[in-house]
Write a protein that holds these residues in place. Sequence first.
Motif, PDB file in Angstrom:
ATOM      1  N   VAL A  44       0.857  -1.183   0.000  1.00  0.00           N
ATOM      2  CA  VAL A  44       0.000   0.000   0.000  1.00  0.00           C
ATOM      3  C   VAL A  44       0.895   1.235   0.000  1.00  0.00           C
ATOM      4  CG1 VAL A  44      -1.721   1.332   1.288  1.00  0.00           C
ATOM      5  CG2 VAL A  44      -1.840  -1.167   1.252  1.00  0.00           C
TER       6      VAL A  44
ATOM      7  N   LEU B 116       0.594   5.289   0.354  1.00  0.00           N
ATOM      8  CA  LEU B 116      -0.221   6.452   0.692  1.00  0.00           C
ATOM      9  C   LEU B 116       0.636   7.674   0.361  1.00  0.00           C
ATOM     10  CD1 LEU B 116      -1.610   5.250   4.141  1.00  0.00           C
ATOM     11  CD2 LEU B 116      -2.735   5.139   1.908  1.00  0.00           C
TER      12      LEU B 116
ATOM     13  N   THR C 181      -5.111   9.702  -2.940  1.00  0.00           N
ATOM     14  CA  THR C 181      -5.624   8.424  -3.410  1.00  0.00           C
ATOM     15  C   THR C 181      -4.708   7.292  -2.951  1.00  0.00           C
ATOM     16  OG1 THR C 181      -6.505   9.501  -5.393  1.00  0.00           O
ATOM     17  CG2 THR C 181      -6.277   7.097  -5.457  1.00  0.00           C
ATOM     18  N   PRO C 182      -5.195   6.396  -2.087  1.00  0.00           N
ATOM     19  CA  PRO C 182      -4.381   5.235  -1.704  1.00  0.00           C
ATOM     20  C   PRO C 182      -4.117   4.359  -2.924  1.00  0.00           C
ATOM     21  CG  PRO C 182      -6.248   5.486  -0.219  1.00  0.00           C
ATOM     22  CD  PRO C 182      -6.472   6.420  -1.382  1.00  0.00           C
ATOM     23  N   ARG C 183      -2.889   3.881  -3.036  1.00  0.00           N
ATOM     24  CA  ARG C 183      -2.494   2.998  -4.144  1.00  0.00           C
ATOM     25  C   ARG C 183      -2.294   1.615  -3.555  1.00  0.00           C
ATOM     26  NH1 ARG C 183      -2.201   6.732  -8.588  1.00  0.00           N
ATOM     27  NH2 ARG C 183      -2.459   8.728  -7.533  1.00  0.00           N
ATOM     28  N   THR C 184      -3.084   0.641  -4.020  1.00  0.00           N
ATOM     29  CA  THR C 184      -3.123  -0.668  -3.356  1.00  0.00           C
ATOM     30  C   THR C 184      -2.791  -1.844  -4.266  1.00  0.00           C
ATOM     31  OG1 THR C 184      -5.496  -0.817  -3.755  1.00  0.00           O
ATOM     32  CG2 THR C 184      -4.798   0.134  -1.637  1.00  0.00           C
TER      33      THR C 184
ATOM     34  N   HIS D  17       4.150  -1.149   3.140  1.00  0.00           N
ATOM     35  CA  HIS D  17       3.394   0.089   3.396  1.00  0.00           C
ATOM     36  C   HIS D  17       4.359   1.271   3.348  1.00  0.00           C
ATOM     37  CE1 HIS D  17       1.788   3.328   5.923  1.00  0.00           C
ATOM     38  NE2 HIS D  17       0.641   2.958   5.445  1.00  0.00           N
TER      39      HIS D  17
END
Length: 113
Positions: free
Chosen positions: A32, A34, A40-43, A112
């Motif tokens: 993830v 951030l 916009t979270p990138r997952t 993360h």
Amino acid sequence: EDEVRALFSLWNNALATEDPKQVASRYAKAGVLLPTVSDTPRTDFSSIEDYFVNFLKLKPQGEILDSHVTVGKNWCSDVGIYEFTMGATGKKVKGRYSFVYVYEDDEWKINHH
């Protein structure tokens, strides 16, 4: 702890290639991102790569100013303050960071950030 801090260099070196795929490949399969400059979270690989398409145009290079490392079994974290120099503009941007790494497929990956 020095080994954990050195993981930042792998990511920073990937930034220097200006290749979004190389940067995105530093992230774990379930990683993830951030981003500091996006809400916009990138997952997944595709969305992480997409973020770096534009960010890399600034030619960023980071330097850790203050680091705090925690080590666990097959995971570790490095949190603190870093500063980016944007090669495209010369602008310097200081900010907080957090990297949580996991050992995946025989190498350390960013889980993360």
